[in-house]
Design an enzyme around this catalytic site. Structure first.
Site, mmCIF file in Angstrom:
data_model
loop_
_atom_site.group_PDB
_atom_site.id
_atom_site.type_symbol
_atom_site.label_atom_id
_atom_site.label_comp_id
_atom_site.label_asym_id
_atom_site.label_seq_id
_atom_site.Cartn_x
_atom_site.Cartn_y
_atom_site.Cartn_z
ATOM 1 C CB THR A 95 -26.410 -53.716 1.340
ATOM 2 O OG1 THR A 95 -26.539 -54.938 2.069
ATOM 3 C CG2 THR A 95 -26.924 -52.561 2.193
ATOM 4 C CE LYS A 171 -27.327 -56.223 5.493
ATOM 5 N NZ LYS A 171 -26.625 -56.588 4.256
ATOM 6 C CE LYS A 240 -22.712 -50.798 0.654
ATOM 7 N NZ LYS A 240 -23.121 -52.068 0.015
#
Length: 294
Positions: A95, A171, A240
């Site tokens: 990701t 995603k 994140k």
């Protein structure tokens, strides 16, 4: 021509299971990781140890699963590495940001290497079983070459377009929604507990009626039971991903007001020493705000 040799870079909790799935499917897999332990474990299962990232890129195709933009850029987005590569395909399953996906696509194209983004949905046991849901995007010819590899690691591949950034956007959006779900369950459980209702009873009812499915049943149970270890997805990775969503939103002029609140909650959890716990530990922030016992 079908791929028979695969370099695999990044053998964390997810990457180990994914590389093992490729081995089970009959691929010759050359593995590299910054720490040697996972490499040795996979060599025992039939993999070959690659001599650094360049050794991985000496295979016909490369699959990478690194933690974040910084690791990917430092280790793999290197013009010299790509110029010397034998690989004609790189499948990045991490990701990463939309901006990094765009830079990676352009740099790989300069060196004649197909670049596919294929981030995944699933925790480490799902990766080990080869049952991941894979979100893929890239040029049609690169996707066609990658399809057998993805099929070996997942139960379904979802296609999102011809540009890798589209899979990364999907995603990031999915993980943003997961973070929102965890936070909403945390707040609902805190409200219930503060008024004399057991959170486990609330989650049992919700997952049998309004919100069935793995997200609410799995994370709901973790929140209700305050069970955040062992971590399947550590809390800093959750921060994140929330940051990735906020950055992508800002670039596209899409306000994400929940995202700002989520970011503060994750920072609060980190400030209270929960960095080694599962990202569901962000629920502890809602409890503290409600004055409930730790």
């Amino acid at each position: 021509m079908a791929v028979t040799t695969v370099g695999f870079v990044g053998l964390g909790a997810m990457g180990q299971g994914m590389a093992a799935s490729l081995l089970r499917a009959g691929y010759r897999v050359r593995v590299w990781n910054r720490s040697p332990g996972p490499v040795a474990a996979l060599v025992d299962r039939g993999a070959e140890a690659a001599d650094g990232p360049a050794g991985a890129f000496a295979a016909e195709a490369v699959v990478s699963m690194l933690a974040d933009d910084a690791a990917f850029e430092r280790l793999l987005l290197d013009p010299a590495l790509l110029a010397g590569a034998r690989a004609t395909l790189h499948v990045n399953m991490a990701t990463v940001s939309v901006a990094l996906a765009e830079r990676a696509e352009a740099l790989h194209a300069e060196h004649g290497i197909g670049y596919v983004a294929a981030p995944v949905l699933g925790r480490p046991p799902v990766a080990a079983a080869g049952e991941l849901n894979i979100l893929a995007a890239g040029a049609p010819e690169a996707l066609a070459l990658a399809e057998p590899l993805l099929a070996a690691m997942g139960r379904r591949t979802w296609h999102f377009g011809d540009h890798p950034r589209q899979a990364n956007t999907a995603k990031i959006s999915a993980n943003f929604l997961l973070a929102c779900a965890i936070e909403s369950m945390a707040e609902a459980c805190s409200l219930a507990e503060a008024n004399g209702v057991r959170p486990t009873d609330l989650v049992e009812m919700l997952t049998a009626t309004l919100f069935p499915g793995p997200v609410y049943s799995g994370y709901g149970a973790m929140v209700a039971e305050r069970r955040y270890e062992p971590a399947g997805f550590k809390l800093p990775l959750g921060l994140k991903d929330v940051d990735l969503a906020l950055t992508a939103g800002a670039a596209a002029h899409v306000p994400l007001p929940f995202g700002s609140a989520l970011r503060d909650a994750f920072l609060d959890a980190l400030a209270h020493g929960d960095g080694e716990k599962d990202w569901a530990a962000v629920a502890a922030v809602a409890r503290r705000r409600a004055g409930l016992p730790e």
